[in-house]
Design an enzyme around this catalytic site. Structure first.
Site, PDB file in Angstrom:
ATOM      1  CG  HIS A 130       0.871   7.055   5.401  1.00 40.13           C
ATOM      2  ND1 HIS A 130       2.032   7.557   5.940  1.00 40.13           N
ATOM      3  CD2 HIS A 130       1.081   5.736   5.191  1.00 40.13           C
ATOM      4  CE1 HIS A 130       2.922   6.573   6.061  1.00 40.13           C
ATOM      5  NE2 HIS A 130       2.368   5.458   5.619  1.00 40.13           N
ATOM      6  CB  CYS A 152       5.993   2.528   7.355  1.00 40.82           C
ATOM      7  SG  CYS A 152       5.415   3.924   6.365  1.00 40.82           S
ATOM      8  CG  LEU A 153       7.019   1.032   1.385  1.00 33.23           C
ATOM      9  CD1 LEU A 153       6.167   1.273   0.151  1.00 33.23           C
ATOM     10  CD2 LEU A 153       8.178   0.120   1.067  1.00 33.23           C
ATOM     11  CD  GLN A 177       3.730   5.800   2.414  1.00 29.77           C
ATOM     12  OE1 GLN A 177       2.684   5.269   2.033  1.00 29.77           O
ATOM     13  NE2 GLN A 177       4.733   5.115   2.944  1.00 29.77           N
ATOM     14  N   GLY A 227       0.824  -1.196   0.000  1.00 27.43           N
ATOM     15  CA  GLY A 227       0.000   0.000   0.000  1.00 27.43           C
ATOM     16  C   GLY A 227       0.857   1.245   0.000  1.00 27.43           C
ATOM     17  CG  HIS A 273       0.075   1.386   7.293  1.00 29.30           C
ATOM     18  ND1 HIS A 273       1.005   1.051   8.256  1.00 29.30           N
ATOM     19  CD2 HIS A 273       0.761   2.066   6.342  1.00 29.30           C
ATOM     20  CE1 HIS A 273       2.195   1.520   7.909  1.00 29.30           C
ATOM     21  NE2 HIS A 273       2.081   2.130   6.744  1.00 29.30           N
ATOM     22  CD  GLU A 274      -0.737   2.549   2.827  1.00 29.09           C
ATOM     23  OE1 GLU A 274      -0.292   3.709   2.687  1.00 29.09           O
ATOM     24  OE2 GLU A 274       0.008   1.578   3.074  1.00 29.09           O
TER      25      GLU A 274
END
Length: 278
Positions: A243, A197-198, A140, A135, A239-240
């Site tokens: 953000h 997380c990226l 991001q 995701g 999670h997304e």
């Protein structure tokens, strides 16, 4: 979310493993490429449920082209970026950049079909799959707009231990693009698992998430979309969507569970919550 595949192959197909590839990595974590860990290698006493992991892989971004050599890694909800980013794709923004810690703006529905918004969506999909992750949210890649993309595939999930897949309630789903998502929790049931997380490379922590959610918004064509999700997909969505509010998983993590990817296999400290559904 990193391992989050390709957040699965989630966005990527796993056709082979390149033994010469060194460290990277899931949204979720720079791990040395090695034998894929088994479920039993993640001791979490006394809870029989082990730590959650995501196994990602990368492939060509062009689905019509022949499969390229894939790189499998643990992560995700990953957190390890692929150094072989295509030059035309934007870089992942890392923790500390204000864009990740401030609320994103809604997209004007009239603008969704514009070349600008469509390119942002394409870039997000490309970055997610290249990372790889399951995701990604627009902040991001440095864009403070309410757009998320996510995906998890049957092929990618097949590389994870069956016990882990069952504990996570992880099932494949096709690519989802949601503009201006509005998330609603549908039950009081929750589960605790490790997330990455990226935008926070190399680390993981246990986060408690709702097991059932509903997300409404618009698709990439401006049409209404509604997603009823449970289990792992519900976790990715939460999670997304976090953000978009300027919240990272570390803002929600269970105290004392934060750790480097290299220490992911170590037992949780005394007093930490047990993993699994509640």
């Amino acid at each position: 979310m990193e391992a989050i595949p390709r957040f699965s192959n989630r966005l990527l197909s796993l056709s082979s493993i390149n033994p010469n590839t060194k460290s990277l990595i899931t949204p979720f974590l720079r791990l040395q490429l090695s034998q894929i860990p088994t479920f039993n290698q993640l001791p979490i006493s006394p809870n029989p449920l082990k730590t959650t992991r995501f196994f990602l892989s990368t492939k060509t971004l062009n689905p019509s082209s022949p499969p390229s050599t894939s790189i499998t890694r643990a992560g995700w909800l990953l957190g390890l970026g692929n150094n072989k980013r295509q030059k035309q794709l934007p870089d992942l923004v890392k923790a500390g950049d204000p864009v990740l810690h401030e609320a994103a703006r809604e997209v004007d529905p009239k603008d969704i079909g514009s070349e600008k918004i469509q390119k942002i969506i394409d870039d997000m999909i490309g970055v997610m799959r290249m990372a790889p992750g399951v995701g990604l949210a627009a902040p991001q890649i440095g864009i403070p707009l309410k757009i998320i993309v996510l995906e998890d595939t049957k092929e990618f999930i097949s590389y994870a231990p069956k016990e882990e897949i069952k504990a996570q309630d992880r099932r494949p789903f096709d690519l989802l693009v949601i503009v201006n998502p509005v998330l609603k929790k549908k039950s009081n049931k929750t589960a605790l698992f490790f997330e990455g997380c990226l935008s926070v490379d190399g680390y993981r922590a246990v986060v408690e998430r709702s097991l059932d959610v509903e997300v409404k918004g618009l698709d990439r064509y401006g049409q209404p979309v509604k997603v009823d999700a449970s289990g792992w997909q519900a976790r990715i969505l939460q999670h997304e969507c976090d953000h978009l509010e300027g919240t990272l998983y570390v803002d929600r993590m269970a105290p004392k569970t934060f750790r480097t990817v290299e220490n992911l296999d170590l037992p949780l400290a005394v007093g930490c919550p047990k993993l699994g559904a509640r």
